[in-house]
Structure formats: C-alpha cells, structure tokens
Write a protein that holds these residues in place. Sequence first.
Motif, short mmCIF file in Angstrom:
data_model
loop_
_atom_site.label_atom_id
_atom_site.label_comp_id
_atom_site.label_asym_id
_atom_site.label_seq_id
_atom_site.Cartn_x
_atom_site.Cartn_y
_atom_site.Cartn_z
N GLU A 1 0.81 -1.16 -0.05
CA GLU A 1 -0.13 -0.02 -0.11
C GLU A 1 0.89 1.24 0.00
OE1 GLU A 1 -2.65 -0.12 3.30
OE2 GLU A 1 -3.95 -1.72 2.43
N ASP A 2 2.27 1.23 0.97
CA ASP A 2 2.96 2.32 0.68
C ASP A 2 3.86 2.53 -0.39
OD1 ASP A 2 1.91 2.94 3.25
OD2 ASP A 2 3.52 1.88 4.49
N GLY A 3 3.60 1.31 -1.48
CA GLY A 3 4.66 1.63 -2.38
C GLY A 3 6.00 1.33 -2.18
N THR A 4 6.37 0.67 -0.79
CA THR A 4 7.83 0.17 -0.64
C THR A 4 8.15 -1.25 -0.86
OG1 THR A 4 7.16 -0.03 1.67
CG2 THR A 4 7.87 2.26 1.09
N LEU A 5 7.11 -1.94 -1.25
CA LEU A 5 7.34 -3.54 -1.64
C LEU A 5 8.15 -3.77 -2.81
CD1 LEU A 5 6.64 -6.23 -0.13
CD2 LEU A 5 4.82 -6.43 -2.02
N ASP A 6 9.23 -4.71 -2.63
CA ASP A 6 9.74 -5.03 -3.75
C ASP A 6 9.16 -6.10 -4.79
OD1 ASP A 6 11.44 -6.42 -5.61
OD2 ASP A 6 13.13 -6.34 -4.40
N GLU A 7 8.14 -5.39 -5.72
CA GLU A 7 7.01 -6.08 -6.31
C GLU A 7 7.85 -7.27 -7.18
OE1 GLU A 7 4.26 -6.03 -5.82
OE2 GLU A 7 3.54 -4.12 -5.00
N ALA A 8 9.07 -7.04 -7.62
CA ALA A 8 9.84 -8.22 -8.48
C ALA A 8 10.12 -9.10 -7.43
CB ALA A 8 10.98 -7.48 -9.10
N ALA A 9 10.42 -8.92 -6.41
CA ALA A 9 10.87 -10.26 -5.58
C ALA A 9 9.47 -10.83 -4.98
CB ALA A 9 11.50 -9.75 -4.24
N ALA A 10 8.40 -10.12 -4.83
CA ALA A 10 7.18 -10.69 -4.36
C ALA A 10 6.42 -11.44 -5.58
CB ALA A 10 6.05 -9.37 -4.14
N ALA A 11 6.53 -10.88 -6.90
CA ALA A 11 6.04 -11.74 -7.72
C ALA A 11 6.88 -13.21 -8.11
CB ALA A 11 6.32 -11.19 -9.12
N ARG A 12 7.92 -13.43 -7.35
CA ARG A 12 8.53 -14.97 -7.46
C ARG A 12 7.96 -15.73 -6.16
NH1 ARG A 12 13.90 -14.00 -5.46
NH2 ARG A 12 14.70 -15.92 -6.61
N LEU A 13 7.17 -15.38 -5.33
CA LEU A 13 6.52 -16.30 -4.56
C LEU A 13 5.60 -17.23 -5.09
CD1 LEU A 13 5.69 -13.75 -1.73
CD2 LEU A 13 7.64 -15.13 -1.61
#
Length: 378
Positions: free
Chosen positions: A334-346
């Motif tokens: 929500e804050d825009g601080t998440l590493d979305e590329a890493a999250a997509a690997r889950l």
Amino acid sequence: MTVPRVRTAATAACLTLALLVGCTETSKTAPVEPSAATSAQEAGGMSRLIAAAKKEGALNAIALPRDWANYGGLIDGFEKTYGIKVTVDDPQGSSQDEIDALRSSGKRANAPDVVDVGDTFARSAVRQNLLAPYRVAAYDSVPDNQKDGEEGRWTNNYGGYISIGCDAARVGPCPRTFADLLEPRYKGMVSLDGDPTRSNTAFAGVYAAALANGGSFDDITPGLEFFAELHDRGNFNPVESTSAAVETGRTPISIDWDYVNLDYADRFRGKGVDWQVAIPFDGSFAQYYALAVNRNAPHPAAARLWQEYLFGTTGQNLRLKGYARPVLMETMREDGTLDEAAAARLPTVEGEPRFPTDVQLQKARLTVDRGWAKAVGG
C-alpha cells in the motif's frame, strides 16, 4: 500471505519516512538506558539507539543459518550499514535450542542478544520471563494476531507455507501431496527438518499432515498417525533435512517451509540436484516466525537496533529475496515500498491463510511432545 492489518496514521507516516529502519524521531522525555527501553523513542530516538549500538559493536545471535529466509543477506546488510559484528552460535539449532540458551546463559557476555523462534516457543519464553518488552517503530502495523499484544515481548517478522521439496534427479516423479508420500516408491526418503518436539518447522510439518488427514487446528493427532504410518511403511527417514543433507542426497524428500525449499532449488541448480517444490493442497499450513530480545541481552542497544532493521523496509524486502513472506507485506504494498519483483517470485497458494489460536497451539504442542516418539518408534 495476507493477514488483517492494523495501522495508525502516525505509524504510516513513520514507515514512509524510514529508509532503513523505523522512525527517526527523538524522544520528548529523558531517554532511558537501552536495556530498559521498550521502544526506540524511549531510548532517545533512532539516532541515539544507533550510536549506542555502534558503541557496543557486537550482536550475539543463535540458530540463524545464512540460507534461511535470507539471513545471509540480512546479516551482511546489518553489518555493512552499522559496522556491528554479528556472531551466530549454533546456526543449525532449533527453536527449543534457542530457548534453552536463553535460560542457561543468564547474564553472561556470550548470551544470545536476540532469538528467532516459532511463535509457540516465543509464548513459552514469555511464560519463563526470558524476553524483554520492545515495540519496533512498525509495531502498530503488525496484525494483532502476529504479536504479543501491548507488551511487545515478541513480534512475528516473516512466514511461509509448509511445502514438499524433492530431488527429481534421484527420486523420479516427485510427490505433491501428503497422500503421495505414502507410496512405496518413496521408501526411506521422507524427512523433516528436525524433531517436532524441538523444531518449530518439524512441528508445523506434523500440523500440516494433520490437516491433510482429517485433523484440524483443534486436533493434531491425525498428523502423528500419518507419520506413524509413514514410519511403518518404511518411508520415513529420520535424518534431519539440512542443506548439506539435501546436497548429498541423504534426504531426497523434505517437508519444510517453502522459502527453505525454494532456496535449495536456486542454490543447487546445475550442481546435480534437481530440487522441485510443491505446496500440498491437501495440507496447507502457514505460520510466521517471531523475533524477540533477550531480557538479559549483553548488547541491548544492538539487539533493539537489529529488531528495527528486520522490521524496516530494507529488512522486510530482503526477506522477500529469500522467498519468505514479510509480515508487513500488505502495508508495504500500500505504501509503495514493497519489492514487487521479489514478491512476484513467491509461489501461488489457494485461499487466505488461517492460524491456530494460542489455546490450540498449546494443546497441539503438548500432544506432539507426548506422542512423537511413539509415532516414529523412538
């Protein structure tokens, strides 16, 4: 992994401003000694806490393998950022080993400053008065069911799902469910990451097996019965599944957290190990791990700074790089601080995770403690 969120406006602002750790505001009251501080603010703010931790210059940790939830990256990052040397005792130790070390080390200089344990073990440490109250800057953003209420003696930091890892180069068709593990082709192959009376990971494996075999959070007995049958059929392998055991083929099938098995798949690719990972749909079980400060920490400022680092944006994103799901994942998204590329690997999982209550966990723990040895012929 998605969990309910609780967040105040003040905390949200604090998280937005923090680049490495938590909020950097200074206390409006006289600061207390780090050993008595229940927050960075009480210690005089982050700048004072950092200065005190740097002066101590060391952090004693225990049971933190570098290949577990990216502790290698976290330790390296902490040392580089603050110039504080991290020493890890007994890297392959269990949650119970950590609690035993807190209890036996007292106020000695080599006592663990911090622990990382399954939340049932964290609750046990609270009952033994082994942990110091400490609320990280992001504490209010941690879901209520993932922390020690208002006391803050432990706070869950990251989690994952129980999975089945398998070396397809040695096994052939790999199992994908708990039911598959009973097949004759897997004789002598199926291991846990330790003894479930001492290892939270192995305990979670028994809980997942229970859910796959008609059990529930209220009834873990079917999990013991499953491993008794696995043992009777000759499929259970009592060797503890570690990275060395996986690499050498001594544990060709391992019931472990998804972030551990996925790390094995990455690390051993091209080295003769074809490690495949499945999250069993018949026994989906998720859990977080708790971080806590030793009440008698010999480096109290460094211990508290370590907590802030692991709950800060940098620390939480480093968890993702090790396939672990950070407890603040949704807040950071929500804050825009998440590493979305890493999250997509889950790996993708079905539905929302559910968690046992404290009462259910305590009952399950007692059942496993009493019945494990009999189940596997110990």
